[in-house]
Design a protein around this motif. Structure first.
Motif, PDB file in Angstrom:
ATOM      1  N   ILE A   1       0.854  -1.114  -0.118  1.00 49.19           N
ATOM      2  CA  ILE A   1      -0.084   0.026   0.143  1.00 49.19           C
ATOM      3  C   ILE A   1       1.070   1.273  -0.056  1.00 49.19           C
ATOM      4  CG2 ILE A   1      -1.417   1.437   1.423  1.00 49.19           C
ATOM      5  CD1 ILE A   1      -2.685  -1.115  -0.266  1.00 49.19           C
ATOM      6  N   SER A   2       1.698   1.420   0.932  1.00 48.31           N
ATOM      7  CA  SER A   2       2.535   2.539   0.971  1.00 48.31           C
ATOM      8  C   SER A   2       3.480   2.909  -0.210  1.00 48.31           C
ATOM      9  CB  SER A   2       3.338   2.405   2.134  1.00 48.31           C
ATOM     10  OG  SER A   2       4.336   1.529   2.019  1.00 48.31           O
ATOM     11  N   GLN A   3       3.948   1.764  -0.920  1.00 46.18           N
ATOM     12  CA  GLN A   3       4.926   1.989  -1.936  1.00 46.18           C
ATOM     13  C   GLN A   3       3.853   2.364  -3.155  1.00 46.18           C
ATOM     14  OE1 GLN A   3       8.133  -0.643  -2.560  1.00 46.18           O
ATOM     15  NE2 GLN A   3       8.162  -1.199  -0.479  1.00 46.18           N
ATOM     16  N   ASN A   4       2.703   2.167  -3.315  1.00 47.20           N
ATOM     17  CA  ASN A   4       1.819   2.293  -4.380  1.00 47.20           C
ATOM     18  C   ASN A   4       0.660   3.187  -4.057  1.00 47.20           C
ATOM     19  OD1 ASN A   4       2.841   0.079  -6.439  1.00 47.20           O
ATOM     20  ND2 ASN A   4       2.896  -0.923  -4.395  1.00 47.20           N
ATOM     21  N   ASN A   5       0.749   3.799  -3.076  1.00 47.14           N
ATOM     22  CA  ASN A   5      -0.586   4.634  -2.414  1.00 47.14           C
ATOM     23  C   ASN A   5      -1.181   5.737  -3.655  1.00 47.14           C
ATOM     24  OD1 ASN A   5      -2.484   5.498  -0.783  1.00 47.14           O
ATOM     25  ND2 ASN A   5      -1.133   5.572   1.089  1.00 47.14           N
ATOM     26  N   SER A   6      -0.284   6.328  -3.976  1.00 45.75           N
ATOM     27  CA  SER A   6      -0.469   7.533  -4.864  1.00 45.75           C
ATOM     28  C   SER A   6      -1.429   7.040  -6.352  1.00 45.75           C
ATOM     29  CB  SER A   6       0.496   8.464  -5.283  1.00 45.75           C
ATOM     30  OG  SER A   6       1.488   7.602  -5.972  1.00 45.75           O
ATOM     31  N   ASP A   7      -1.241   5.623  -6.461  1.00 45.37           N
ATOM     32  CA  ASP A   7      -1.780   5.019  -7.918  1.00 45.37           C
ATOM     33  C   ASP A   7      -2.904   4.093  -7.454  1.00 45.37           C
ATOM     34  OD1 ASP A   7       0.178   6.103  -9.667  1.00 45.37           O
ATOM     35  OD2 ASP A   7       1.691   4.461  -8.656  1.00 45.37           O
ATOM     36  N   LEU A   8      -3.477   4.163  -6.048  1.00 49.00           N
ATOM     37  CA  LEU A   8      -4.418   3.254  -5.803  1.00 49.00           C
ATOM     38  C   LEU A   8      -5.836   3.916  -5.574  1.00 49.00           C
ATOM     39  CD1 LEU A   8      -2.754   0.634  -3.547  1.00 49.00           C
ATOM     40  CD2 LEU A   8      -3.402   0.404  -5.855  1.00 49.00           C
ATOM     41  N   PRO A   9      -6.868   3.660  -5.702  1.00 40.86           N
ATOM     42  CA  PRO A   9      -8.161   4.224  -5.288  1.00 40.86           C
ATOM     43  C   PRO A   9      -8.242   4.541  -3.714  1.00 40.86           C
ATOM     44  CG  PRO A   9      -8.659   2.650  -6.925  1.00 40.86           C
ATOM     45  CD  PRO A   9      -7.196   2.436  -6.460  1.00 40.86           C
ATOM     46  N   VAL A  10      -8.758   5.284  -3.272  1.00 42.04           N
ATOM     47  CA  VAL A  10      -8.928   5.349  -1.723  1.00 42.04           C
ATOM     48  C   VAL A  10      -9.680   4.216  -1.264  1.00 42.04           C
ATOM     49  CG1 VAL A  10     -10.141   6.668   0.088  1.00 42.04           C
ATOM     50  CG2 VAL A  10      -8.923   8.019  -1.519  1.00 42.04           C
ATOM     51  N   GLY A  11      -9.133   3.575  -0.080  1.00 45.01           N
ATOM     52  CA  GLY A  11      -9.892   2.161   0.475  1.00 45.01           C
ATOM     53  C   GLY A  11      -9.289   1.166  -0.116  1.00 45.01           C
ATOM     54  N   THR A  12      -8.448   1.050  -1.040  1.00 44.20           N
ATOM     55  CA  THR A  12      -7.863  -0.108  -1.680  1.00 44.20           C
ATOM     56  C   THR A  12      -7.401  -0.836  -0.529  1.00 44.20           C
ATOM     57  OG1 THR A  12      -7.182   0.768  -3.740  1.00 44.20           O
ATOM     58  CG2 THR A  12      -6.178  -1.210  -3.101  1.00 44.20           C
ATOM     59  N   VAL A  13      -7.368  -2.055  -0.422  1.00 44.63           N
ATOM     60  CA  VAL A  13      -7.024  -3.034   0.904  1.00 44.63           C
ATOM     61  C   VAL A  13      -6.042  -4.229   0.155  1.00 44.63           C
ATOM     62  CG1 VAL A  13      -9.067  -4.518   0.729  1.00 44.63           C
ATOM     63  CG2 VAL A  13      -7.380  -4.288   2.957  1.00 44.63           C
ATOM     64  N   CYS A  14      -4.924  -4.336   1.025  1.00 47.69           N
ATOM     65  CA  CYS A  14      -4.058  -5.672   0.772  1.00 47.69           C
ATOM     66  C   CYS A  14      -4.294  -6.483   2.024  1.00 47.69           C
ATOM     67  CB  CYS A  14      -2.800  -4.954   0.513  1.00 47.69           C
ATOM     68  SG  CYS A  14      -1.564  -6.450   0.299  1.00 47.69           S
ATOM     69  N   VAL A  15      -4.411  -7.717   1.499  1.00 50.51           N
ATOM     70  CA  VAL A  15      -4.607  -8.836   2.695  1.00 50.51           C
ATOM     71  C   VAL A  15      -3.710 -10.081   2.270  1.00 50.51           C
ATOM     72  CG1 VAL A  15      -6.074 -10.565   3.562  1.00 50.51           C
ATOM     73  CG2 VAL A  15      -7.004  -8.530   2.875  1.00 50.51           C
ATOM     74  N   ALA A  16      -2.817 -10.452   3.308  1.00 50.75           N
ATOM     75  CA  ALA A  16      -2.130 -11.729   3.074  1.00 50.75           C
ATOM     76  C   ALA A  16      -2.460 -12.646   4.096  1.00 50.75           C
ATOM     77  CB  ALA A  16      -0.463 -11.209   2.991  1.00 50.75           C
ATOM     78  N   ASP A  17      -2.361 -13.860   3.836  1.00 52.54           N
ATOM     79  CA  ASP A  17      -2.320 -15.082   4.767  1.00 52.54           C
ATOM     80  C   ASP A  17      -1.001 -15.169   5.574  1.00 52.54           C
ATOM     81  OD1 ASP A  17      -4.672 -15.811   3.558  1.00 52.54           O
ATOM     82  OD2 ASP A  17      -3.868 -17.007   1.972  1.00 52.54           O
ATOM     83  N   VAL A  18       0.057 -14.966   4.977  1.00 52.64           N
ATOM     84  CA  VAL A  18       1.285 -14.988   5.752  1.00 52.64           C
ATOM     85  C   VAL A  18       2.101 -13.815   5.446  1.00 52.64           C
ATOM     86  CG1 VAL A  18       3.200 -16.214   6.199  1.00 52.64           C
ATOM     87  CG2 VAL A  18       1.437 -17.451   5.944  1.00 52.64           C
ATOM     88  N   GLN A  19       2.786 -13.171   6.238  1.00 54.07           N
ATOM     89  CA  GLN A  19       3.732 -12.277   6.115  1.00 54.07           C
ATOM     90  C   GLN A  19       5.194 -12.480   6.459  1.00 54.07           C
ATOM     91  OE1 GLN A  19       1.925  -7.672   6.177  1.00 54.07           O
ATOM     92  NE2 GLN A  19       2.295  -8.550   8.108  1.00 54.07           N
ATOM     93  N   LEU A  20       6.165 -12.116   5.755  1.00 58.10           N
ATOM     94  CA  LEU A  20       7.509 -12.646   6.206  1.00 58.10           C
ATOM     95  C   LEU A  20       8.384 -11.491   6.698  1.00 58.10           C
ATOM     96  CD1 LEU A  20       8.459 -14.635   3.444  1.00 58.10           C
ATOM     97  CD2 LEU A  20       7.498 -15.506   5.335  1.00 58.10           C
ATOM     98  N   LYS A  21       8.054 -10.015   6.378  1.00 60.30           N
ATOM     99  CA  LYS A  21       8.410  -9.117   6.945  1.00 60.30           C
ATOM    100  C   LYS A  21       7.665  -7.800   7.214  1.00 60.30           C
ATOM    101  CE  LYS A  21      13.002  -9.427   4.650  1.00 60.30           C
ATOM    102  NZ  LYS A  21      14.028  -8.758   3.853  1.00 60.30           N
ATOM    103  N   GLY A  22       6.550  -8.210   8.187  1.00 57.80           N
ATOM    104  CA  GLY A  22       5.693  -7.238   8.781  1.00 57.80           C
ATOM    105  C   GLY A  22       6.266  -6.218   9.368  1.00 57.80           C
ATOM    106  N   ARG A  23       5.773  -4.996   9.597  1.00 57.47           N
ATOM    107  CA  ARG A  23       6.239  -3.784  10.129  1.00 57.47           C
ATOM    108  C   ARG A  23       5.936  -3.447  11.431  1.00 57.47           C
ATOM    109  NH1 ARG A  23       6.519   1.255   6.256  1.00 57.47           N
ATOM    110  NH2 ARG A  23       7.615   2.025   8.210  1.00 57.47           N
ATOM    111  N   GLY A  24       6.667  -3.308  12.513  1.00 56.50           N
ATOM    112  CA  GLY A  24       6.260  -2.561  13.646  1.00 56.50           C
ATOM    113  C   GLY A  24       6.961  -1.453  13.937  1.00 56.50           C
ATOM    114  N   ARG A  25       6.621  -0.888  15.361  1.00 55.53           N
ATOM    115  CA  ARG A  25       7.408   0.429  15.494  1.00 55.53           C
ATOM    116  C   ARG A  25       8.912   0.281  15.746  1.00 55.53           C
ATOM    117  NH1 ARG A  25       5.115   3.038  20.787  1.00 55.53           N
ATOM    118  NH2 ARG A  25       5.848   1.109  21.643  1.00 55.53           N
ATOM    119  N   SER A  26       9.755   1.575  15.349  1.00 52.70           N
ATOM    120  CA  SER A  26      10.967   1.730  15.071  1.00 52.70           C
ATOM    121  C   SER A  26      11.502   0.678  14.041  1.00 52.70           C
ATOM    122  CB  SER A  26      11.739   1.264  16.598  1.00 52.70           C
ATOM    123  OG  SER A  26      11.359   2.297  17.534  1.00 52.70           O
ATOM    124  N   SER A  27      10.975   0.484  12.873  1.00 56.41           N
ATOM    125  CA  SER A  27      11.410  -0.245  11.898  1.00 56.41           C
ATOM    126  C   SER A  27      11.636  -1.702  12.168  1.00 56.41           C
ATOM    127  CB  SER A  27      12.531   0.174  11.259  1.00 56.41           C
ATOM    128  OG  SER A  27      12.326   1.679  10.897  1.00 56.41           O
TER     129      SER A  27
END
Length: 334
Positions: A90-116
């Motif tokens: 979402i963040s790397q493509n946000n300006s090209d996406l309609p408002v409210g576009t959602v990305c869903v994954a079953d598994v994440q390998l590098k999910g983000r938290g605070r302080s990177s």
């Protein structure tokens, strides 16, 4: 825990109506979606191009859309069975996406938290991020509170609809979700400013069916002898967007003050004592204030003088402004 991202990520684009499906086709044909910052290749497909069925426990797109009743949010879906981070999509493509576009994954390998921080997000989590565009930067940091509130309200609504015991999920300020004293979810929101707009990427991680590392919603239902009760990710995320769209409209028109009373009913902190640290008048030292929260009141001792102040917009504004660029939390499942 950090894991290697896949060399090539599959992204399935699907819409609730023909209008969103047309947008999905344009995005695919124009090769719009990229993860260049990750050095990760993506393969974008449409539902008609799926050759091999997904696994039985994969996110059920049809069930999700059937439960969704929004006009804007969640109607264009980017789904991936395994992905480095929904937030990056979402963040790397946000300006090209309609408002409210959602990305869903079953598994994440590098999910983000605070302080990177990087985290692994296993199956059983509800993992999604979605796009928002805002013009008033003064209220952008408050958005995370609306997202938290929408999720707690969604869980209440699903439990009531399914006839299962109420799950008392509460907000630990500013953006964590707790159940029975244990963390079950959290929010991460980031924003960038360009072309006179704030492009916000809001991410949510919620333990629905995975009991580790803490607990999950379905485990809590089993503990109250509701052995046949089970909440589904598809129902929860649809209920979330149904709630969020209404709360977001109130937030934009009336400000967060209009949602405060509902928020206070859900947060953890009434009766707690916390320490608020702020710079002294000469800016060279920090002053620590001990604060007791009573309902929506702060009772604080500052330099020996007892003061009472209401946790209204001034409090939210002063604290939220500290998170103007990257104002997210620390659950690490996004």
């Amino acid at each position: 825990m950090e894991s290697e991202a896949p060399d090539r990520s599959l992204l399935l684009l699907a819409g609730k109506s023909n209008e969103e499906n047309d947008v999905a086709k344009v995005l695919k044909d124009n090769n719009t979606l990229q993860l260049r910052k990750n050095g990760e290749e993506v393969e974008v497909i449409l539902p008609s191009e799926v050759e091999t069925p997904f696994e039985d426990d994969a996110f059920r797109i049809g069930e999700y859309f059937n439960s969704l009743s929004t006009k804007r949010f969640g109607r264009l879906l980017i789904y991936s069975p395994k992905l480095s981070s929904t937030h990056d999509v979402i963040s790397q493509n946000n300006s090209d996406l309609p408002v409210g576009t959602v990305c869903v994954a079953d598994v994440q390998l590098k999910g983000r938290g605070r302080s990177s921080n990087l985290w692994q997000s296993p199956k059983g989590c509800l993992l999604f991020s979605f796009s928002i565009q805002m013009e008033d930067g003064r209220v952008v940091p408050h958005l995370q509170y609306v997202v938290c509130l929408a999720m707690t309200e969604a869980i209440k609504a699903i439990c009531l609809e399914k006839g299962v015991p109420h799950l008392d999920v509460r907000i630990k300020w500013p953006n964590d979700l707790y159940l029975g004293g244990l963390k079950v979810g959290g929010i991460l929101s980031t924003s960038v400013y360009r072309s006179k707009k704030f492009y916000v990427s809001a991410g949510v991680g919620l333990n629905v069916g995975n009991e580790k590392p803490t607990t999950c919603l379905n485990a809590a239902l089993k503990r109250v002898n509701c052995l046949s009760c089970e909440l589904k990710r598809e129902d929860i995320i649809a209920a979330f967007f149904n709630k969020f769209e209404n709360l977001y409209d109130v937030f934009l028109k009336q400000g967060f003050q209009a949602l405060e009373e509902l928020y206070y009913q859900t947060w953890l902190h009434s009766g707690q004592r916390v320490i608020v640290q702020e710079r002294s008048d000469d800016q060279d030292q920090f002053v620590q204030n001990v604060v007791t929260i009573q309902d929506n009141m702060l009772r604080c001792t500052k330099r020996g003088v007892h003061q009472i102040s209401t946790v209204k917009s001034s409090i939210w504004k002063s604290v939220a402004e500290r998170y103007a660029g990257d104002f997210g939390g620390a659950f690490g499942c996004f």
